[in-house]
Design a protein around this motif. Structure first.
Motif, PDB file in Angstrom:
ATOM      1  N   ASP A  96      17.476  36.116  -1.971  1.00 32.75           N
ATOM      2  CA  ASP A  96      17.211  37.386  -1.287  1.00 32.75           C
ATOM      3  C   ASP A  96      16.122  38.197  -1.978  1.00 32.75           C
ATOM      4  O   ASP A  96      15.330  38.879  -1.337  1.00 32.75           O
ATOM      5  CB  ASP A  96      18.488  38.210  -1.127  1.00 32.75           C
ATOM      6  CG  ASP A  96      19.256  38.390  -2.419  1.00 32.75           C
ATOM      7  OD1 ASP A  96      18.841  37.836  -3.453  1.00 32.75           O
ATOM      8  OD2 ASP A  96      20.284  39.087  -2.381  1.00 32.75           O
ATOM      9  N   TRP A 173      17.888  40.605   7.586  1.00 31.88           N
ATOM     10  CA  TRP A 173      18.775  40.085   6.542  1.00 31.88           C
ATOM     11  C   TRP A 173      18.480  40.715   5.190  1.00 31.88           C
ATOM     12  O   TRP A 173      19.375  40.956   4.389  1.00 31.88           O
ATOM     13  CB  TRP A 173      18.606  38.566   6.480  1.00 31.88           C
ATOM     14  CG  TRP A 173      19.414  37.855   5.444  1.00 31.88           C
ATOM     15  CD1 TRP A 173      20.720  37.468   5.541  1.00 31.88           C
ATOM     16  CD2 TRP A 173      18.959  37.401   4.168  1.00 31.88           C
ATOM     17  NE1 TRP A 173      21.112  36.821   4.396  1.00 31.88           N
ATOM     18  CE2 TRP A 173      20.057  36.766   3.539  1.00 31.88           C
ATOM     19  CE3 TRP A 173      17.742  37.482   3.494  1.00 31.88           C
ATOM     20  CZ2 TRP A 173      19.968  36.206   2.262  1.00 31.88           C
ATOM     21  CZ3 TRP A 173      17.646  36.928   2.233  1.00 31.88           C
ATOM     22  CH2 TRP A 173      18.745  36.299   1.623  1.00 31.88           C
ATOM     23  N   SER A 174      17.204  41.017   4.948  1.00 30.68           N
ATOM     24  CA  SER A 174      16.807  41.508   3.626  1.00 30.68           C
ATOM     25  C   SER A 174      16.890  43.029   3.488  1.00 30.68           C
ATOM     26  O   SER A 174      16.790  43.546   2.373  1.00 30.68           O
ATOM     27  CB  SER A 174      15.375  41.060   3.309  1.00 30.68           C
ATOM     28  OG  SER A 174      14.448  41.714   4.157  1.00 30.68           O
ATOM     29  N   ALA A 176      18.105  46.549   2.740  1.00 31.47           N
ATOM     30  CA  ALA A 176      19.127  46.887   1.749  1.00 31.47           C
ATOM     31  C   ALA A 176      20.368  47.511   2.373  1.00 31.47           C
ATOM     32  O   ALA A 176      21.488  47.253   1.934  1.00 31.47           O
ATOM     33  CB  ALA A 176      18.541  47.824   0.702  1.00 31.47           C
ATOM     34  N   ASP A 177      20.231  48.330   3.394  1.00 32.63           N
ATOM     35  CA  ASP A 177      21.395  49.026   3.943  1.00 32.63           C
ATOM     36  C   ASP A 177      21.545  48.779   5.438  1.00 32.63           C
ATOM     37  O   ASP A 177      22.015  49.635   6.179  1.00 32.63           O
ATOM     38  CB  ASP A 177      21.293  50.531   3.663  1.00 32.63           C
ATOM     39  CG  ASP A 177      22.635  51.235   3.846  1.00 32.63           C
ATOM     40  OD1 ASP A 177      23.667  50.627   3.505  1.00 32.63           O
ATOM     41  OD2 ASP A 177      22.646  52.371   4.345  1.00 32.63           O
ATOM     42  N   SER A 178      21.153  47.610   5.874  1.00 32.57           N
ATOM     43  CA  SER A 178      21.293  47.281   7.285  1.00 32.57           C
ATOM     44  C   SER A 178      22.728  46.878   7.602  1.00 32.57           C
ATOM     45  O   SER A 178      23.532  46.594   6.709  1.00 32.57           O
ATOM     46  CB  SER A 178      20.346  46.128   7.651  1.00 32.57           C
ATOM     47  OG  SER A 178      20.740  44.946   6.973  1.00 32.57           O
ATOM     48  N   THR A 180      23.545  44.102   8.929  1.00 27.89           N
ATOM     49  CA  THR A 180      23.656  42.719   8.468  1.00 27.89           C
ATOM     50  C   THR A 180      23.950  42.660   6.978  1.00 27.89           C
ATOM     51  O   THR A 180      24.795  41.876   6.524  1.00 27.89           O
ATOM     52  CB  THR A 180      22.350  41.961   8.763  1.00 27.89           C
ATOM     53  OG1 THR A 180      22.146  41.950  10.181  1.00 27.89           O
ATOM     54  CG2 THR A 180      22.414  40.529   8.250  1.00 27.89           C
ATOM     55  N   SER A 181      23.261  43.489   6.206  1.00 30.71           N
ATOM     56  CA  SER A 181      23.475  43.505   4.759  1.00 30.71           C
ATOM     57  C   SER A 181      24.898  43.931   4.432  1.00 30.71           C
ATOM     58  O   SER A 181      25.548  43.368   3.541  1.00 30.71           O
ATOM     59  CB  SER A 181      22.475  44.451   4.092  1.00 30.71           C
ATOM     60  OG  SER A 181      22.711  44.526   2.704  1.00 30.71           O
ATOM     61  N   ARG A 182      25.427  44.916   5.141  1.00 29.47           N
ATOM     62  CA  ARG A 182      26.803  45.367   4.884  1.00 29.47           C
ATOM     63  C   ARG A 182      27.813  44.277   5.219  1.00 29.47           C
ATOM     64  O   ARG A 182      28.772  44.057   4.470  1.00 29.47           O
ATOM     65  CB  ARG A 182      27.104  46.629   5.698  1.00 29.47           C
ATOM     66  CG  ARG A 182      26.337  47.856   5.250  1.00 29.47           C
ATOM     67  CD  ARG A 182      26.842  49.082   5.987  1.00 29.47           C
ATOM     68  NE  ARG A 182      25.988  50.240   5.769  1.00 29.47           N
ATOM     69  CZ  ARG A 182      26.274  51.452   6.223  1.00 29.47           C
ATOM     70  NH1 ARG A 182      27.372  51.662   6.926  1.00 29.47           N
ATOM     71  NH2 ARG A 182      25.454  52.461   5.990  1.00 29.47           N
ATOM     72  N   ARG A 184      27.215  41.099   5.251  1.00 30.33           N
ATOM     73  CA  ARG A 184      27.029  40.045   4.242  1.00 30.33           C
ATOM     74  C   ARG A 184      27.726  40.414   2.933  1.00 30.33           C
ATOM     75  O   ARG A 184      28.374  39.576   2.300  1.00 30.33           O
ATOM     76  CB  ARG A 184      25.531  39.839   4.024  1.00 30.33           C
ATOM     77  CG  ARG A 184      25.195  38.712   3.072  1.00 30.33           C
ATOM     78  CD  ARG A 184      23.785  38.195   3.307  1.00 30.33           C
ATOM     79  NE  ARG A 184      22.769  39.214   3.217  1.00 30.33           N
ATOM     80  CZ  ARG A 184      22.005  39.422   2.138  1.00 30.33           C
ATOM     81  NH1 ARG A 184      22.179  38.688   1.061  1.00 30.33           N
ATOM     82  NH2 ARG A 184      21.077  40.344   2.144  1.00 30.33           N
ATOM     83  N   GLN A 185      27.616  41.670   2.527  1.00 26.06           N
ATOM     84  CA  GLN A 185      28.253  42.116   1.282  1.00 26.06           C
ATOM     85  C   GLN A 185      29.775  42.070   1.385  1.00 26.06           C
ATOM     86  O   GLN A 185      30.459  41.660   0.443  1.00 26.06           O
ATOM     87  CB  GLN A 185      27.785  43.527   0.941  1.00 26.06           C
ATOM     88  CG  GLN A 185      26.332  43.605   0.494  1.00 26.06           C
ATOM     89  CD  GLN A 185      25.804  45.023   0.457  1.00 26.06           C
ATOM     90  OE1 GLN A 185      26.548  45.988   0.611  1.00 26.06           O
ATOM     91  NE2 GLN A 185      24.494  45.163   0.263  1.00 26.06           N
TER      92      GLN A 185
END
Length: 297
Positions: A96, A173-174, A176-178, A180-182, A184-185
């Motif tokens: 990432d 995907w990349s 930071a606060d999208s 998708t990112s949430r 994924r986390q």
């Protein structure tokens, strides 16, 4: 070019699947039909050089065949089944930070909206991308070239992915606060705690979403609810433990987070079609046959 990539995979794949000395690169080479297997995919791209494979996660299912690539954007428990053999693929795990650094270099960090991304996306491999992937695998022929050349080829692959059909997906995907990112986390968070009792409210708090919003976005991405995702992780680990050790079903039930061995056995049978003990015996017999079968030349 597909034949060239498949030949390079053949030269360096040890067994059905193997990691390589090239960072984040694995190879897969299977010649005979095999039963579907449960696996935990991490964020990665599978470049298929020969054959075809179906991956199923909850309500989501994709078939990637020769000349296609399959992007997995999240830690995802899947059932993988070969639909055509011989099967050859090169698998590149996503870095990432490398994607984010390249987006900064290209000044493209703000060109997409933070919409949700499906957990798996399929697309054709362009000739330029196939050439880069093949050259990276072929570095295994000259190990002394790997350290100076591999990072540049990896950057080229990422660049061509960002310029192609996966570009918008990788940008989202990349972020930071999208959304998708949430998702994924929180999926990674569940993976690290799958044996613990988890509530939807606790999972939603980690994602900084309402329970309803989390359920909607998580299911759109993974094909299943957060708690069903946790159950799949438990079942996959239980099956691995049953096949590889001498622990009883009751001991394994406890190890993967079940208080009730009866509930564990019921859910295991619902998932795999047999009670834990019978399935374990079948898995061990299959593993024994695999070990004694002639190897791939």
């Amino acid at each position: 070019m597909l034949d060239r990539l498949a030949a390079a995979i053949d030269r360096h794949c040890v067994g059905p699947a193997s990691d390589t000395v090239i960072p984040r690169l694995s190879l897969v080479a299977v010649d005979e039909p095999a039963e579907p297997v449960g696996q935990l995919y991490e964020p990665m791209i599978c470049f298929v050089a020969a054959g075809a494979k179906r991956t199923t996660a909850g309500d989501l299912s994709e078939v990637a065949q020769a000349g296609e690539m399959l992007l997995t954007t999240i830690d995802l428990p899947v059932t993988a089944a070969l639909e055509k053999v011989p099967y050859r693929s090169a698998v590149m795990r996503l870095d990432d930070r490398a994607v984010a650094d390249l987006l900064v270099e290209l000044d493209e960090t703000g060109q997409v909206t933070p919409a949700a991304v499906t957990g798996q996306v399929r697309a054709p491999i362009t000739p330029e991308l196939l050439d880069a992937v093949t050259r990276r695998v072929e570095l295994l022929d000259t190990p002394e070239d790997i350290r100076p050349l591999s990072p540049g080829i990896e950057s080229e692959i990422l660049y061509r992915l960002l310029r192609g059909s996966f570009g918008d997906v990788l940008r989202r995907w990349s972020l930071a606060d999208s959304t998708t990112s949430r998702v994924r986390q929180v999926a990674r968070w569940i993976c690290e705690r799958y044996a613990e009792p988890l509530s939807i409210d606790a999972i939603a708090a980690v994602a900084r979403m309402s329970p309803a919003s989390l359920h909607r976005h998580f299911k759109a991405t993974t094909g299943m609810s957060p708690l069903k995702y946790q159950k799949h992780l438990r079942m996959q680990e239980a099956r691995r433990l049953l096949a590889s050790g001498d622990a009883t079903a009751a001991q394994i039930a406890q190890a993967v987070g079940y208080v009730s061995a009866t509930q564990f056995s019921r859910e295991y049978r619902s998932t795999y079609g047999l009670p834990p003990g019978q399935d374990a015996a079948r898995l061990r017999a299959r593993l024994s046959r695999t070990r004694t079968a002639p190897g791939r030349s």
